[in-house]
Design a protein around this motif. Sequence first.
Motif, PDB file in Angstrom:
ATOM      1  N   ASN A 111       0.832  -1.203   0.000  1.00 55.63           N
ATOM      2  CA  ASN A 111       0.000   0.000   0.000  1.00 55.63           C
ATOM      3  C   ASN A 111       0.868   1.256   0.000  1.00 55.63           C
ATOM      4  O   ASN A 111       0.689   2.155  -0.831  1.00 55.63           O
ATOM      5  N   LEU A 112       1.790   1.293   0.941  1.00 48.36           N
ATOM      6  CA  LEU A 112       2.662   2.464   1.047  1.00 48.36           C
ATOM      7  C   LEU A 112       3.530   2.622  -0.195  1.00 48.36           C
ATOM      8  O   LEU A 112       3.753   3.744  -0.669  1.00 48.36           O
ATOM      9  N   ALA A 113       4.004   1.505  -0.711  1.00 44.33           N
ATOM     10  CA  ALA A 113       4.861   1.566  -1.898  1.00 44.33           C
ATOM     11  C   ALA A 113       4.119   2.212  -3.058  1.00 44.33           C
ATOM     12  O   ALA A 113       4.640   3.127  -3.709  1.00 44.33           O
ATOM     13  N   GLN A 114       2.900   1.756  -3.296  1.00 44.75           N
ATOM     14  CA  GLN A 114       2.155   2.262  -4.451  1.00 44.75           C
ATOM     15  C   GLN A 114       1.785   3.723  -4.260  1.00 44.75           C
ATOM     16  O   GLN A 114       1.789   4.505  -5.207  1.00 44.75           O
ATOM     17  N   GLU A 115       1.446   4.079  -3.027  1.00 43.62           N
ATOM     18  CA  GLU A 115       1.004   5.457  -2.797  1.00 43.62           C
ATOM     19  C   GLU A 115       2.170   6.438  -2.750  1.00 43.62           C
ATOM     20  O   GLU A 115       2.144   7.486  -3.391  1.00 43.62           O
ATOM     21  N   MET A 116       3.193   6.099  -1.979  1.00 42.93           N
ATOM     22  CA  MET A 116       4.182   7.111  -1.614  1.00 42.93           C
ATOM     23  C   MET A 116       5.441   7.139  -2.468  1.00 42.93           C
ATOM     24  O   MET A 116       6.136   8.153  -2.487  1.00 42.93           O
ATOM     25  N   SER A 117       5.748   6.036  -3.140  1.00 46.71           N
ATOM     26  CA  SER A 117       7.027   6.014  -3.846  1.00 46.71           C
ATOM     27  C   SER A 117       7.128   7.090  -4.927  1.00 46.71           C
ATOM     28  O   SER A 117       8.215   7.616  -5.146  1.00 46.71           O
ATOM     29  N   GLY A 122      11.892   9.832   0.483  1.00 41.26           N
ATOM     30  CA  GLY A 122      12.240   9.199   1.741  1.00 41.26           C
ATOM     31  C   GLY A 122      11.464   7.908   1.954  1.00 41.26           C
ATOM     32  O   GLY A 122      12.034   6.891   2.360  1.00 41.26           O
ATOM     33  N   PHE A 123      10.175   7.960   1.689  1.00 37.50           N
ATOM     34  CA  PHE A 123       9.384   6.734   1.757  1.00 37.50           C
ATOM     35  C   PHE A 123       9.908   5.702   0.772  1.00 37.50           C
ATOM     36  O   PHE A 123      10.080   4.529   1.104  1.00 37.50           O
ATOM     37  N   ARG A 124      10.140   6.127  -0.452  1.00 38.83           N
ATOM     38  CA  ARG A 124      10.550   5.194  -1.488  1.00 38.83           C
ATOM     39  C   ARG A 124      11.833   4.465  -1.094  1.00 38.83           C
ATOM     40  O   ARG A 124      11.933   3.242  -1.213  1.00 38.83           O
ATOM     41  N   GLU A 125      12.815   5.217  -0.589  1.00 38.31           N
ATOM     42  CA  GLU A 125      14.075   4.586  -0.203  1.00 38.31           C
ATOM     43  C   GLU A 125      13.864   3.555   0.896  1.00 38.31           C
ATOM     44  O   GLU A 125      14.397   2.447   0.841  1.00 38.31           O
ATOM     45  N   ARG A 126      13.082   3.936   1.895  1.00 39.52           N
ATOM     46  CA  ARG A 126      12.847   3.006   3.000  1.00 39.52           C
ATOM     47  C   ARG A 126      12.122   1.753   2.534  1.00 39.52           C
ATOM     48  O   ARG A 126      12.475   0.620   2.903  1.00 39.52           O
ATOM     49  N   ILE A 127      11.076   1.955   1.737  1.00 38.70           N
ATOM     50  CA  ILE A 127      10.299   0.812   1.252  1.00 38.70           C
ATOM     51  C   ILE A 127      11.155  -0.068   0.359  1.00 38.70           C
ATOM     52  O   ILE A 127      11.131  -1.299   0.464  1.00 38.70           O
ATOM     53  N   ASN A 128      11.938   0.574  -0.505  1.00 35.76           N
ATOM     54  CA  ASN A 128      12.776  -0.203  -1.406  1.00 35.76           C
ATOM     55  C   ASN A 128      13.816  -1.017  -0.648  1.00 35.76           C
ATOM     56  O   ASN A 128      14.169  -2.129  -1.044  1.00 35.76           O
ATOM     57  N   HIS A 129      14.273  -0.457   0.440  1.00 34.62           N
ATOM     58  CA  HIS A 129      15.236  -1.193   1.261  1.00 34.62           C
ATOM     59  C   HIS A 129      14.620  -2.476   1.811  1.00 34.62           C
ATOM     60  O   HIS A 129      15.234  -3.547   1.795  1.00 34.62           O
ATOM     61  N   ILE A 130      13.380  -2.346   2.298  1.00 31.96           N
ATOM     62  CA  ILE A 130      12.695  -3.543   2.801  1.00 31.96           C
ATOM     63  C   ILE A 130      12.546  -4.576   1.692  1.00 31.96           C
ATOM     64  O   ILE A 130      12.808  -5.761   1.884  1.00 31.96           O
ATOM     65  N   TYR A 131      12.132  -4.111   0.532  1.00 28.09           N
ATOM     66  CA  TYR A 131      11.956  -5.049  -0.577  1.00 28.09           C
ATOM     67  C   TYR A 131      13.275  -5.691  -0.964  1.00 28.09           C
ATOM     68  O   TYR A 131      13.328  -6.870  -1.309  1.00 28.09           O
ATOM     69  N   ASN A 132      14.357  -4.930  -0.915  1.00 26.46           N
ATOM     70  CA  ASN A 132      15.659  -5.507  -1.229  1.00 26.46           C
ATOM     71  C   ASN A 132      16.031  -6.598  -0.243  1.00 26.46           C
ATOM     72  O   ASN A 132      16.525  -7.658  -0.625  1.00 26.46           O
ATOM     73  N   VAL A 133      15.803  -6.320   1.038  1.00 26.14           N
ATOM     74  CA  VAL A 133      16.086  -7.330   2.051  1.00 26.14           C
ATOM     75  C   VAL A 133      15.233  -8.576   1.819  1.00 26.14           C
ATOM     76  O   VAL A 133      15.703  -9.718   1.888  1.00 26.14           O
ATOM     77  N   TRP A 134      13.962  -8.324   1.524  1.00 30.11           N
ATOM     78  CA  TRP A 134      13.021  -9.429   1.295  1.00 30.11           C
ATOM     79  C   TRP A 134      13.492 -10.293   0.114  1.00 30.11           C
ATOM     80  O   TRP A 134      13.641 -11.513   0.217  1.00 30.11           O
TER      81      TRP A 134
END
Lengths: 207, 207
Positions: A111-117, A122-134
């Motif tokens: 949800n956050l990825a689609q809305e905020m990236s 700042g949101f995009r970097e944080r979310i992308n980091h999680i996805y990278n770890v995943w």
Amino acid sequence: MFTARKSDQTRELLLRAAFDEIHRNGFQAASLSKILADTGLTKGALYHHFPNKTALGYAVVDELVTNEITQRWLAPLENQDDPITALRTLLQEAGKSLRPADIMLGCPLNNLAQEMSPVDEGFRERINHIYNVWRGGIAQALMRGQANGTVRTDVHPGETAAFLVAAMEGCMGMAKNAHDPDLLFNCGKSLIGYLESLRVAPKPRVR
Amino acid sequence: MFTARKSDQTRELLLRAAFDEIHRNGFQAASLSKILADTGLTKGALYHHFPNKTALGYAVVDELVTNEITQRWLAPLENQDDPITALRTLLQEAGKSLRPADIMLGCPLNNLAQEMSPVDEGFRERINHIYNVWRGGIAQALMRGQANGTVRTDVHPGETAAFLVAAMEGCMGMAKNAHDPDLLFNCGKSLIGYLESLRVAPKPRVR
DNA sequence: TATGATACATACCGGTTGGTATGTTCACAG
DNA sequence: CTGTGAACATACCAACCGGTATGTATCATA
């Protein structure tokens, strides 16, 4: 020593209320007033712990969302000999544990990825980091599977992990919109089918 | 007769500006003032053509979004003997035609689905209808492929179509967030791999 | 050309938003 | 016991939001 300081408790309270409100309405439409009403706190408390709304959102991602993903999807994958079975089990457990209300709210991270990236870097970097770890965790699990002979050696771990995460989020998104449990079930079936196609075919018995 | 009435032109102008603004910021965060500034029109014009913001959003979905999906993803699929090759071509063409800026904004339909389906039932119904049509079109194409021997008969057309759409949207969502063209490319490769796994194996030549 | 509806423009409104400045309570160190 | 900063509460603000009421010009029609 074991009792958290009260200040930390109210910070946690704010974070959880913010998580819920964001999960329901997205970050931009999330109302600070609603969060405060839910917690029984006031602007003073909020702006004592967080400099602004964006920082609150960042903290939700960095702490709550990151934690949920790693605990639910990554930790169970570590030290597993058979990553395909492990992933399959995770998918099936998730399918069973998700209440209809949860399905309709969708994956908080997606949800956050689609809305905020597109809106906030700042949101995009944080979310992308999680996805990278995943993705990295799944890729490593696949590589271990290849090393011990449970995963086909011709699959590209990185690409496959990326596709798996993408497909999972896609399935969640579909079910969220469809209001139809069967759709998630069917998507999950196809996803598991794809997952199983990565497995090394068992040696045929000599009869 | 061929010149559209001016009133229709301004309505179309509003719709397209609304589509862009919604595509960029989502529906809830979409600013009517911004739309009006972009078009050079005023509140009077907007509220003459649409009773309120929600109706404007509905019209965007019903007309623009529906049109884009059907023209881009469904029309090319009709009357195709080999649905797998057709879908593969569509994916590759989409991958080539999408500019980075488009990728970063994501699929307009998926964006709206993730944002609005929990919030507004009217949006959810409209979006779900598009997805149903989309899934139905792919399922029918797969069935035709099964009838003429290009698609494996053991694949379930409905389930597979649902998974294909979900996976496509998932891949788009990943790429949107990652800001990495390679990720979309890799996801697409895996997706095409899955697609090809649905094909009937060519008859082995007798040597 | 008179008339009325259509197609806008202008001005304004209440409500909500995130954010701030100031007050007050309370825990704890000295 | 006292002072001092942390941890909140209260009151207030400008900006923007979607929406409305009213005014005006344009166009079709009779």
